[in-house]
Design an enzyme around this catalytic site. Structure first.
Site, PDB file in Angstrom:
ATOM      1  N   GLY A  14      -7.398   5.772  -0.037  1.00  0.00           N
ATOM      2  CA  GLY A  14      -8.541   6.640   0.233  1.00  0.00           C
ATOM      3  C   GLY A  14      -8.240   7.917   1.000  1.00  0.00           C
ATOM      4  CG  HIS A 111      -3.381  12.811 -13.104  1.00  0.00           C
ATOM      5  ND1 HIS A 111      -3.201  11.443 -13.252  1.00  0.00           N
ATOM      6  CD2 HIS A 111      -2.284  13.394 -13.652  1.00  0.00           C
ATOM      7  CE1 HIS A 111      -2.048  11.228 -13.875  1.00  0.00           C
ATOM      8  NE2 HIS A 111      -1.480  12.386 -14.128  1.00  0.00           N
ATOM      9  CD  GLU A 176      -3.185  13.961  -5.162  1.00  0.00           C
ATOM     10  OE1 GLU A 176      -4.177  13.208  -5.157  1.00  0.00           O
ATOM     11  OE2 GLU A 176      -2.038  13.553  -5.374  1.00  0.00           O
TER      12      GLU A 176
END
Ligand code: GRF
Length: 216
Positions: A14, A111, A176
């Site tokens: 997470g 991704h 990310e």
């Protein structure tokens, strides 16, 4: 106008969820997390949500007799929480056409590669093994095929000659954590629109320069 209500689907660590939690902690951020759903009980992502005072649910795929009933439960859980955009953040179950269709253009994924290169699993090591000079991460709207769909945003990182799976993964992950909140913001602000299966970003500014690796 209220903030866009997110449902974040996780299966583990997470850290991308945490990036969204941190972004949404700013009242000026145009989205808020209504619910975090994990298909695995007890994972670190659930603890992160609880610590932030965000509602959580566990929808364990193993408790259902098939994908259909699992996804029906997932859909009901998200709908009941008023979720408007579903964010896949390390959610390790493939979703069927039925679920993906119900959330068309309301379902995004992050991704760790520059899609459409390196779909699937183990992508950082595969990029190294292929001798690629760059990799990165992609946030895209989800379509039925795995890791496919209109691209919202990407970040690029270099691959170093001595990179390992771990070192490249860490370099990508850092990006990310910036890219996911950025992509969600673009959607929440109504600036990312799907036209002919490509995402058009209003007022987008692309980097002005090319990159070469090795640089000299
Ligand atoms: C990330 O690398 C994401 O791109 C991929 O799964 C990983 C999840 O990591 N889909 P975390 O659970 O967000 O830390």
């Amino acid at each position: 106008m209220g903030r866009l209500k997110l449902g974040v689907l996780i299966s583990g660590r997470g850290s991308n969820l945490q990036a969204l939690i941190d972004a949404a902690a700013d009242a000026a951020y145009p989205a808020e997390i209504a619910l975090v759903v994990s298909n695995v009980a007890g994972v670190m992502g659930l603890q992160r949500a609880e610590k932030a005072g965000i509602a959580t649910a566990v929808v364990d795929h193993k408790a259902f007799d098939g994908r259909q009933s699992f996804e029906d439960a997932l859909h009901e859980t998200l709908s009941a929480a008023g979720v408007e955009l579903v964010c896949l953040a390390g959610f390790m179950r493939l979703l069927t056409d039925g679920f993906v269709g119900r959330w068309h253009d309301k379902l995004i994924n992050i991704h760790p590669s520059l899609l459409p290169a390196f779909k699937g699993l183990d992508v950082q090591q595969r990029a190294i093994d292929a001798g690629a000079r760059f990799s990165g991460c992609t946030v895209h709207f989800v379509r039925p095929a795995m890791d496919a769909g209109p691209i919202i945003a990407q970040a690029v990182v270099p691959i170093h000659g001595d990179d390992t799976d771990a070192s490249l993964s860490a370099r990508i992950l850092e990006q990310e954590h910036k890219l996911f909140p950025l992509a969600v913001r673009l959607i929440a602000e109504g600036r990312a629109r799907v036209i002919d299966e490509r995402v058009v970003i209003d007022d987008a500014v692309a980097p002005a320069t090319a990159m070469i690796n090795p640089s000299d």
